[in-house]
Design an enzyme around this catalytic site. Structure first.
Site, short mmCIF file in Angstrom:
data_model
loop_
_atom_site.label_atom_id
_atom_site.label_comp_id
_atom_site.label_asym_id
_atom_site.label_seq_id
_atom_site.Cartn_x
_atom_site.Cartn_y
_atom_site.Cartn_z
N LYS A 121 0.83 -1.21 0.00
CA LYS A 121 0.00 0.00 0.00
C LYS A 121 0.87 1.28 0.00
CE LYS A 121 -2.04 -0.94 3.93
NZ LYS A 121 -1.39 -2.20 4.36
N ARG B 48 -9.02 1.21 9.42
CA ARG B 48 -8.63 -0.17 9.75
C ARG B 48 -9.72 -0.88 10.54
NH1 ARG B 48 -2.76 0.72 9.36
NH2 ARG B 48 -1.62 -1.23 9.56
N ARG C 19 12.22 -5.55 4.41
CA ARG C 19 12.11 -4.20 3.82
C ARG C 19 12.83 -3.14 4.64
NH1 ARG C 19 5.58 -2.92 4.25
NH2 ARG C 19 5.48 -2.85 6.53
N ARG D 113 11.64 -0.83 10.16
CA ARG D 113 10.59 -0.64 11.15
C ARG D 113 10.71 -1.65 12.29
NH1 ARG D 113 4.97 0.05 8.03
NH2 ARG D 113 4.33 -1.00 9.94
N ARG E 259 -0.10 -8.56 13.64
CA ARG E 259 -0.61 -7.57 12.68
C ARG E 259 -1.56 -8.23 11.68
NH1 ARG E 259 4.79 -5.11 10.56
NH2 ARG E 259 3.48 -3.71 9.33
P1 AMP Z 1 1.24 0.67 9.16
O1 AMP Z 1 2.43 1.54 8.94
O2 AMP Z 1 0.04 1.13 8.39
O3 AMP Z 1 1.55 -0.79 8.96
O4 AMP Z 1 0.84 0.82 10.71
C1 AMP Z 1 1.76 0.46 11.74
C2 AMP Z 1 1.01 0.33 13.05
O5 AMP Z 1 0.43 1.59 13.40
C3 AMP Z 1 -0.17 -0.64 13.04
O6 AMP Z 1 0.24 -1.99 13.28
C4 AMP Z 1 -1.02 -0.09 14.19
O7 AMP Z 1 -0.48 -0.42 15.45
C5 AMP Z 1 -0.84 1.42 14.00
N1 AMP Z 1 -1.88 1.99 13.09
C6 AMP Z 1 -1.66 2.58 11.88
N2 AMP Z 1 -2.82 2.98 11.33
C7 AMP Z 1 -3.80 2.62 12.19
C8 AMP Z 1 -5.21 2.72 12.17
N3 AMP Z 1 -5.87 3.28 11.13
N4 AMP Z 1 -5.89 2.25 13.25
C9 AMP Z 1 -5.26 1.69 14.30
N5 AMP Z 1 -3.93 1.53 14.38
C10 AMP Z 1 -3.19 1.99 13.32
#
Ligand code: AMP
Length: 228
Positions: free
Chosen positions: A13, A88, A127, A161, A172
Site C-alpha cells: 500500500k 482499519r 524491507r 521498522r 498484525r
Molecule cells: P502501518 O504503517 O500502516 O503498517 O501501521 C503500523 C502500526 O500503526 C499498526 O500496526 C497499528 O499499530 C498502528 N496503526 C496505523 N494505522 C492505524 C489505524 N488506522 N488504526 C489503528 N492503528 C493503526
C-alpha cells in the site's frame, strides 16, 4: 480523487501510494507514518501508540480518527488524497464517511491489494527505507543498485521498522483479518470496492491500479507489464 488502498501489512500500500502521489499529485495519508513521526518527536501520543504498535495491535479508533480528521482538513488534501493504513476498522470507516460528508466530499474508490499471506512475512521482514527520501527497498526483491546508497537520492542511511519482524507480523495479520477485513463488505455494499492482484511486480501492480482508477496511459507503457 479520494481513494483508499486496503490490504494486509506488506501488501504494498505504502509503495503504491507514494508512486500515485508522485505521478498524480494526490497526497498520501499514512496513519502509520504519522504515528511513527509522532514517536520520533517523542510526543505523548506517539509514545502511547508505540507500546501498542510494538505488539502489532491497533491504536484506539478515537485517537486515529482525530489524527486523520485534522490532516484531511489541510489545504493540500483538496486536490485529492490516498489513504494508506486508514480506515482499519468499521468504526473508522464510518467516521471517515461522516467527516467527508461534513466537508461535502466523498470517497471515489477503495482498492484492495490482494496478496497471499505466505508472502507477506517474507516481504515485510526484508524491507527498509531511505531515511532521507523515504524510498522503499527490500533485501531480496528490490535491493539498492549500489549497496548502502539510495538509488533515488544518493542517501546512505536507511531505517527498518521495529514492527517488521515475524513475531509482530503474526499479530498484525491477526488484527487485519479480524478487525480490518470486515471493512471490505462495507465498501462493497457501497459499490466502490475494486481489487488488484498485489502479487504482481511493483510496476505491474501500479499499472493495474491505474487501470482500475481509470487513469492508465492509453497507448502502452514503459513498466514492462503486458498491458494492452
Ligand atoms: P502501518 O504503517 O500502516 O503498517 O501501521 C503500523 C502500526 O500503526 C499498526 O500496526 C497499528 O499499530 C498502528 N496503526 C496505523 N494505522 C492505524 C489505524 N488506522 N488504526 C489503528 N492503528 C493503526
Amino acid at each position: 480523487m479520494n481513494i483508499i488502498l486496503l490490504g494486509p501489512p506488506g501488501a504494498g500500500k505504502g509503495t503504491q501510494a507514494r508512486h500515485l502521489e508522485e505521478k498524480y499529485g494526490l497526497v498520501q495519508l499514512s496513519t502509520g507514518d504519522m504515528l511513527r513521526a509522532s514517536i520520533k518527536r517523542a510526543e505523548p501520543l506517539g509514545l502511547e501508540a508505540k507500546k501498542i504498535m510494538d505488539k502489532g495491535e491497533l491504536v484506539p479508533d478515537d485517537l486515529i480518527v482525530r489524527m486523520i480528521e485534522s490532516r484531511i482538513g489541510r489545504p493540500d488534501c483538496e486536490k485529492g488524497f490516498i489513504l494508506d493504513g486508514f480506515p482499519r476498522t468499521v468504526i473508522q470507516a464510518e467516521a471517515l464517511d461522516k467527516m467527508l460528508a461534513d466537508k461535502n466530499q466523498k470517497l471515489d474508490m477503495v482498492v484492495e491489494l490482494k496478496v497471499n499471506e505466505d508472502l507477506l512475512v517474507e516481504r515485510v521482514s526484508g524491507r527498509f527505507t531511505c531515511s532521507r527520501c523515504g524510498e522503499g527497498y527490500h533485501d531480496k526483491f528490490c535491493a539498492t543498485q549500489v549497496p548502502g546508497i539510495c538509488d533515488k537520492c544518493g542517501g546512505g542511511e536507511f531505517t527498518r521498522r521495529a514492527d517488521d519482524n515475524a513475531e509482530t507480523m503474526k499479530a498484525r495479520l491477526g488484527a487485519y483479518n479480524s478487525q480490518t477485513a470486515p471493512i471490505l463488505p462495507y465498501y462493497e455494499s457501497k459499490g466502490i470496492l475494486k481489487s488488484v492482484d498485489g502479487m504482481l511486480s511493483m510496476p505491474e501492480v501500479f499499472h493495474e491500479l491505474e487501470k482500475v482508477l481509470g487513469v492508465a496511459p492509453s497507448c502502452g507503457c514503459s513498466c514492462g507489464c503486458s498491458c494492452e
